[in-house]
Design an enzyme around this catalytic site. Structure first.
Site, mmCIF file in Angstrom:
data_model
loop_
_atom_site.group_PDB
_atom_site.id
_atom_site.type_symbol
_atom_site.label_atom_id
_atom_site.label_comp_id
_atom_site.label_asym_id
_atom_site.label_seq_id
_atom_site.Cartn_x
_atom_site.Cartn_y
_atom_site.Cartn_z
ATOM 1 N N ARG A 71 0.869 -1.186 0.000
ATOM 2 C CA ARG A 71 0.000 0.000 0.000
ATOM 3 C C ARG A 71 0.902 1.232 0.000
ATOM 4 O O ARG A 71 2.121 1.112 0.073
ATOM 5 C CB ARG A 71 -1.018 0.001 1.150
ATOM 6 C CG ARG A 71 -0.678 -0.714 2.400
ATOM 7 C CD ARG A 71 0.403 -0.076 3.225
ATOM 8 N NE ARG A 71 0.128 1.322 3.464
ATOM 9 C CZ ARG A 71 1.022 2.232 3.731
ATOM 10 N NH1 ARG A 71 2.311 1.920 3.800
ATOM 11 N NH2 ARG A 71 0.715 3.487 3.938
ATOM 12 N N GLY A 72 0.266 2.421 -0.047
ATOM 13 C CA GLY A 72 1.040 3.642 -0.211
ATOM 14 C C GLY A 72 1.129 3.944 -1.701
ATOM 15 O O GLY A 72 1.463 3.059 -2.502
ATOM 16 N N ALA A 73 0.826 5.190 -2.076
ATOM 17 C CA ALA A 73 0.656 5.513 -3.500
ATOM 18 C C ALA A 73 1.844 5.119 -4.385
ATOM 19 O O ALA A 73 1.664 4.422 -5.403
ATOM 20 C CB ALA A 73 0.332 7.002 -3.642
ATOM 21 N N ARG A 101 -7.451 -0.183 -6.755
ATOM 22 C CA ARG A 101 -7.658 0.913 -5.800
ATOM 23 C C ARG A 101 -7.830 2.201 -6.602
ATOM 24 O O ARG A 101 -7.014 2.505 -7.472
ATOM 25 C CB ARG A 101 -6.475 1.016 -4.816
ATOM 26 C CG ARG A 101 -6.386 -0.199 -3.890
ATOM 27 C CD ARG A 101 -5.500 0.066 -2.696
ATOM 28 N NE ARG A 101 -6.122 0.961 -1.747
ATOM 29 C CZ ARG A 101 -5.465 1.499 -0.707
ATOM 30 N NH1 ARG A 101 -4.177 1.213 -0.519
ATOM 31 N NH2 ARG A 101 -6.083 2.301 0.137
ATOM 32 N N GLN A 117 -2.283 2.589 10.065
ATOM 33 C CA GLN A 117 -0.979 2.584 9.377
ATOM 34 C C GLN A 117 0.083 3.358 10.161
ATOM 35 O O GLN A 117 1.270 3.060 10.054
ATOM 36 C CB GLN A 117 -1.108 3.203 7.978
ATOM 37 C CG GLN A 117 -1.856 2.345 6.971
ATOM 38 C CD GLN A 117 -3.311 2.752 6.873
ATOM 39 O OE1 GLN A 117 -3.912 3.168 7.867
ATOM 40 N NE2 GLN A 117 -3.895 2.621 5.701
ATOM 41 N N ASP A 166 -1.827 10.838 -2.090
ATOM 42 C CA ASP A 166 -2.189 9.808 -3.071
ATOM 43 C C ASP A 166 -2.528 10.422 -4.415
ATOM 44 O O ASP A 166 -2.510 9.740 -5.437
ATOM 45 C CB ASP A 166 -3.377 8.985 -2.570
ATOM 46 C CG ASP A 166 -2.910 8.047 -1.472
ATOM 47 O OD1 ASP A 166 -2.724 8.522 -0.337
ATOM 48 O OD2 ASP A 166 -2.687 6.860 -1.774
ATOM 49 N N ASN A 203 -5.091 12.721 0.675
ATOM 50 C CA ASN A 203 -4.281 11.790 1.476
ATOM 51 C C ASN A 203 -5.220 11.034 2.415
ATOM 52 O O ASN A 203 -6.436 11.242 2.427
ATOM 53 C CB ASN A 203 -3.203 12.564 2.248
ATOM 54 C CG ASN A 203 -2.170 11.653 2.873
ATOM 55 O OD1 ASN A 203 -1.650 10.749 2.225
ATOM 56 N ND2 ASN A 203 -1.881 11.847 4.148
ATOM 57 N N LYS A 204 -4.647 10.179 3.224
ATOM 58 C CA LYS A 204 -5.405 9.319 4.139
ATOM 59 C C LYS A 204 -6.448 10.103 4.938
ATOM 60 O O LYS A 204 -6.178 11.214 5.395
ATOM 61 C CB LYS A 204 -4.422 8.615 5.075
ATOM 62 C CG LYS A 204 -5.004 7.641 6.063
ATOM 63 C CD LYS A 204 -5.912 6.602 5.454
ATOM 64 C CE LYS A 204 -5.230 5.799 4.375
ATOM 65 N NZ LYS A 204 -6.191 4.950 3.612
HETATM 66 C C1 LIG Z 1 4.063 7.974 0.274
HETATM 67 S S1 LIG Z 1 2.543 7.456 0.437
HETATM 68 C C2 LIG Z 1 1.316 8.711 0.528
HETATM 69 C C3 LIG Z 1 0.032 8.098 0.775
HETATM 70 O O1 LIG Z 1 -0.134 6.986 -0.049
HETATM 71 C C4 LIG Z 1 -0.140 7.688 2.253
HETATM 72 O O2 LIG Z 1 -0.066 8.841 3.046
HETATM 73 C C5 LIG Z 1 -1.475 7.034 2.403
HETATM 74 O O3 LIG Z 1 -2.461 7.676 2.590
HETATM 75 C C6 LIG Z 1 -1.501 5.570 2.209
HETATM 76 O O4 LIG Z 1 -2.794 5.045 2.251
HETATM 77 P P1 LIG Z 1 -3.015 3.480 2.165
HETATM 78 O O5 LIG Z 1 -4.501 3.338 2.240
HETATM 79 O O6 LIG Z 1 -2.297 2.879 3.328
HETATM 80 O O7 LIG Z 1 -2.468 3.021 0.840
#
Ligand SMILES: CSC[C@@H](O)[C@@H](O)C(=O)COP(=O)(O)O
EC number: 5.3.1.23
Length: 365
Positions: free
Chosen positions: A53-55, A90, A201, A242, A252-253
């Site tokens: 996970r993470g963009a 996603r 996370q 993201d 973002n999250k």
């Molecule tokens: C460098 S990653 C930036 C974002 O992807 C991060 O802050 C985030 O929101 C991740 O969400 P996730 O749902 O865990 O994929």
């Protein structure tokens, strides 16, 4: 980054040259396990179920996923089908689409017999570029922290949300890269880690990373940030993204927006750190236009963790029968963002600011 003294990346080509290994993030922080992805389906499942996970990491995994698909069907239709499968995993992180478009464009230029090797090579280049971008984000953002330290003459307290560290990228991270840079340059820094419900996370992954690297940090409940800002206990917020619009709105999250509001009210600088692959130049109004992923209600109703006897248990924490909503991201409008840290430098969160760093986009704009 190091795990038990051994350097790891979150994703890497396996020695057989036709499969990839990833760190299974659903097992962290209590177990460190690698998982082999050998098929398109493996890659799609890994992204959907958040093994990765993470963009930026989602983007790199999708790139390798398209490469894995070439083992099964290297026709033009096979490319399109694989892109559609991976793109549906996603919806919010634009890096996914960006990486697929890039690998697919490369594949269309070569013969079917060359596509497997070509896709692996392109996915590898994307992974290497991600590492370089994150390193550069770290250097630019690290200077911000060092300057604050010079001005204040004490450790700098940085609040971050979710996990935008090396686990969210191939290495180094985005929001955490400046922190690692500052730490390695001897700038005293203390990270306030939002737990980041519902999937935690922050508590599970960011805390695991920072602890592993020896960076001082404190995990806080999501609702504590505003209070700490009011009491002068936060010097700076840095979050990841993201998807960032051409006008500098930052998605973002979920919960990031509330931190940005509190930061604005209390005069705490609020930065988003992101690579170019996270910018969606086609969008202007993030709140209206960015698709927000709605995830399973079970992420809110249940929690999984380690029991005192070392086992694992999943428990229900919401009153049975109550309806639940679970939007996974929110958008912080550019007016609340002090600046955007990219691999090219730090800019104002605005169209002009971004175009100043990416002048090659001016014509398209
Ligand atoms: C460098 S990653 C930036 C974002 O992807 C991060 O802050 C985030 O929101 C991740 O969400 P996730 O749902 O865990 O994929």
């Amino acid at each position: 980054m190091n795990i038990d003294g051994r350097p790891y990346r979150t994703i890497f080509a396996d020695t057989d040259g036709v499969s990839v290994q990833v760190i299974d993030q659903t097992r962290l922080p209590f177990a460190f396990e690698l998982k082999c992805l050998a098929t398109l389906d493996d890659a799609a499942v890994a992204i959907r179920t958040m093994i990765v996970r993470g963009a930026p990491l989602i983007g790199v995994t999708a790139a390798y996923g398209l490469a894995l698909a070439m083992r099964e069907d290297a026709s033009l239709e096979g490319i399109d089908r694989a892109c559609a499968t991976l793109a549906a995993t996603r919806p919010t992180a634009i890096n996914l689409r960006w990486a697929l478009d890039r690998v697919a464009a490369t594949l269309r230029q070569v013969q079917p017999g060359e596509r497997l090797a070509s896709a692996f090579a392109e996915a590898g280049r994307i992974a290497e570029e991600d590492v370089a971008s994150c390193r550069a984000i770290g250097a630019h953002g690290g200077r911000l922290i060092a300057d604050l330290h010079k001005a204040k003459g004490r450790p700098i307290r940085v609040l971050t949300h979710c996990n935008a560290g090396w686990l969210a990228t191939v290495d180094w991270g985005t929001a955490l890269a400046p922190i690692y840079d500052a730490y390695e340059n001897g700038v005293p820094v203390h990270v306030l880690v939002d737990e980041t419900r519902p999937r935690n996370q922050g508590a599970a992954l960011t805390a695991f990373e920072l602890h592993g690297h020896g960076v001082p940090h404190t995990v806080i409940a999501d609702n504590a940030g505003g209070h700490l800002m009011q009491h002068g206990e936060v010097d700076l917020c840095i979050v990841g993204s993201d998807r960032t619009t051409a006008e500098g709105d930052v998605c973002n999250k979920i919960g990031t927006y509330l931190k940005a509001l509190a930061a604005r009210d209390t005069g705490v600088p609020f930065y988003a750190a992101l690579p170019f692959s996270t910018i969606d130049w086609t969008l202007r109004d993030g709140v209206a236009e960015i698709p927000i992923e709605e995830r399973d209600a079970r992420e809110v109703t249940h929690l999984t963790g380690r029991t005192e006897d070392g086992g694992f248990a999943t428990v229900q924490v919401v009153s049975p029968g109550s309806p639940v909503a679970n939007p996974a991201f929110d958008v912080t409008p550019s007016r609340l963002v002090t600046g955007i840290i990219t691999e090219r430098g730090v800019c104002e969160a605005s169209a002009e600011g971004l175009l100043g760093l990416y002048p090659e986009r001016r014509q398209a704009a």
